[in-house]
Design a protein around this motif. Structure first.
Motif, mmCIF file in Angstrom:
data_model
loop_
_atom_site.group_PDB
_atom_site.id
_atom_site.type_symbol
_atom_site.label_atom_id
_atom_site.label_comp_id
_atom_site.label_asym_id
_atom_site.label_seq_id
_atom_site.Cartn_x
_atom_site.Cartn_y
_atom_site.Cartn_z
ATOM 1 N N LEU A 195 0.697 -1.374 0.051
ATOM 2 C CA LEU A 195 0.053 -0.078 0.119
ATOM 3 C C LEU A 195 0.856 1.074 0.109
ATOM 4 O O LEU A 195 1.877 1.339 0.763
ATOM 5 C CB LEU A 195 -0.797 0.186 1.018
ATOM 6 N N VAL A 196 0.609 2.254 -0.840
ATOM 7 C CA VAL A 196 1.372 3.388 -0.855
ATOM 8 C C VAL A 196 0.071 4.419 -0.051
ATOM 9 O O VAL A 196 -0.903 4.697 -0.601
ATOM 10 C CB VAL A 196 1.678 3.928 -1.992
ATOM 11 N N VAL A 197 0.661 4.746 1.027
ATOM 12 C CA VAL A 197 -0.233 5.864 1.872
ATOM 13 C C VAL A 197 0.385 7.199 1.817
ATOM 14 O O VAL A 197 1.441 7.728 2.071
ATOM 15 C CB VAL A 197 -0.268 5.318 3.329
ATOM 16 N N ARG A 198 -0.599 8.380 1.323
ATOM 17 C CA ARG A 198 -0.194 9.691 1.117
ATOM 18 C C ARG A 198 -0.659 10.164 2.570
ATOM 19 O O ARG A 198 -1.803 10.393 2.731
ATOM 20 C CB ARG A 198 -0.860 10.366 0.062
ATOM 21 N N VAL A 199 0.486 10.626 3.323
ATOM 22 C CA VAL A 199 -0.009 11.182 4.648
ATOM 23 C C VAL A 199 -0.011 12.440 4.617
ATOM 24 O O VAL A 199 -0.518 13.243 5.385
ATOM 25 C CB VAL A 199 0.841 10.474 5.759
ATOM 26 N N ARG A 200 0.879 13.378 3.845
ATOM 27 C CA ARG A 200 0.732 14.724 3.740
ATOM 28 C C ARG A 200 1.064 15.025 2.117
ATOM 29 O O ARG A 200 1.443 14.284 1.537
ATOM 30 C CB ARG A 200 1.992 15.261 4.481
ATOM 31 N N LEU A 201 0.690 16.316 1.931
ATOM 32 C CA LEU A 201 1.147 16.895 0.667
ATOM 33 C C LEU A 201 2.538 16.547 0.086
ATOM 34 O O LEU A 201 3.501 17.126 0.904
ATOM 35 C CB LEU A 201 0.867 18.253 0.580
ATOM 36 N N GLY A 202 2.923 15.818 -0.593
ATOM 37 C CA GLY A 202 4.117 15.348 -1.315
ATOM 38 C C GLY A 202 4.975 14.187 -0.454
ATOM 39 O O GLY A 202 5.942 13.887 -0.601
ATOM 40 N N SER A 203 4.315 13.714 0.698
ATOM 41 C CA SER A 203 4.864 12.845 1.450
ATOM 42 C C SER A 203 3.897 11.538 1.424
ATOM 43 O O SER A 203 3.141 11.482 1.552
ATOM 44 C CB SER A 203 4.975 13.341 2.937
ATOM 45 N N ALA A 204 4.861 10.219 1.185
ATOM 46 C CA ALA A 204 3.982 9.063 1.055
ATOM 47 C C ALA A 204 4.701 8.052 1.679
ATOM 48 O O ALA A 204 5.765 8.015 2.097
ATOM 49 C CB ALA A 204 3.907 8.495 -0.467
ATOM 50 N N LEU A 205 4.018 6.962 2.174
ATOM 51 C CA LEU A 205 4.770 5.639 2.856
ATOM 52 C C LEU A 205 4.426 4.421 2.401
ATOM 53 O O LEU A 205 3.063 4.380 2.144
ATOM 54 C CB LEU A 205 4.159 5.824 4.547
ATOM 55 N N THR A 206 5.298 3.490 2.091
ATOM 56 C CA THR A 206 4.928 2.396 1.504
ATOM 57 C C THR A 206 4.933 1.373 2.483
ATOM 58 O O THR A 206 6.044 1.078 3.103
ATOM 59 C CB THR A 206 5.898 2.072 0.345
ATOM 60 N N VAL A 207 3.733 0.519 2.500
ATOM 61 C CA VAL A 207 3.675 -0.241 3.506
ATOM 62 C C VAL A 207 3.483 -1.877 2.848
ATOM 63 O O VAL A 207 2.368 -2.215 2.313
ATOM 64 C CB VAL A 207 2.463 -0.355 4.481
#
Length: 177
Positions: free
Chosen positions: A136-148
Motif C-alpha cells: 500500500l502507498v499511503v499519502r500522509v501529507r502533501l508530497g509525502s508518502a509511505l509504502t507498507v
C-alpha cells in the motif's frame, strides 16, 4: 500529554493489535524483531537484531523467521487493517516484482531470469529469485508518502504459476478486508 508519550501509546496499541496474530510463545521474540526493524530502516534482519538489546539467542530469531512460526496470512491482514485506521488522503494498492540476485545454483525459486532493470555492470540474465510483493502507498501529507508491504510471494522457478497468477493470489488474499 507530551508528543513522546502519545507516540509511545500509539505504538504500543499498534503492536498489541498485531500481536493477536502471533502465537503466545513467539510474541516476545516477534516484538523484539519488530522494534529492531523500526530502529533500523535498512531492512536487514541481522542489523535489526543488532539494533536491539537481545534477550534471546540468535537461533531464536532465526527459528521465528526461517520456520515461519508466525501465521503470515493473518498477520498481513491485521497489518492491512492497521493501515486503514490511519488518517490518509489517498491509499494506492501496488504490485511489484523484484529480482534478488543469488550466488547459489540451487534453492527455493532460484533460476536464471531476465533482468529488465538494465543496471550498470550487471548482466542481462541473472541467477536469482523473483519476489512478487503487494503493498500500500499511503499519502500522509502533501508530497509525502509511505509504502507498507503487505505480503510477498516467492515465484516458483518453473511451472504454470507466473507473476500474474501470483499477483492474483495476493489480491484475492486481501479481498473483503
Amino acid at each position: 500529554m507530551s508528543l513522546a508519550a502519545n507516540v509511545c501509546l500509539l505504538l504500543s496499541e499498534w503492536i498489541s493489535f498485531l500481536l493477536v496474530a502471533v502465537p503466545p510463545r513467539s510474541r516476545r521474540t516477534f516484538v523484539e524483531l519488530l522494534i529492531g526493524c523500526l530502529l533500523n530502516p535498512e531492512g536487514w534482519v541481522t542489523r535489526a537484531i543488532g539494533a536491539i538489546r537481545r534477550e534471546a539467542h540468535w537461533t531464536t530469531y532465526y527459528k521465528l523467521i526461517e520456520r515461519a512460526q508466525v501465521p503470515v496470512t493473518e498477520l498481513s491482514l491485521r497489518l492491512l487493517q492497521l493501515v486503514r485506521v490511519c488518517p490518509t488522503e489517498l491509499v494506492t494498492l501496488i504490485l511489484d516484482d523484484t529480482l534478488v540476485p543469488r550466488c547459489a545454483k540451487f534453492g527455493p525459486g532460484i533460476s536464471i531470469k531476465h533482468d529488465h532493470s538494465h543496471k550498470a555492470n550487471r548482466p542481462t540474465f541473472l541467477n536469482s529469485q523473483c519476489w512478487v510483493t503487494l503493498a500500500l502507498v499511503v499519502r500522509v501529507r502533501l508530497g509525502s508518502a509511505l509504502t507498507v508491504p503487505i505480503r510477498s510471494w516467492l515465484l516458483e522457478e518453473s511451472g504454470q504459476r507466473g507473476k500474474l497468477w501470483v499477483a492474483r493470489q495476493l489480491m484475492d488474499s486481501i479481498r473483503g478486508t
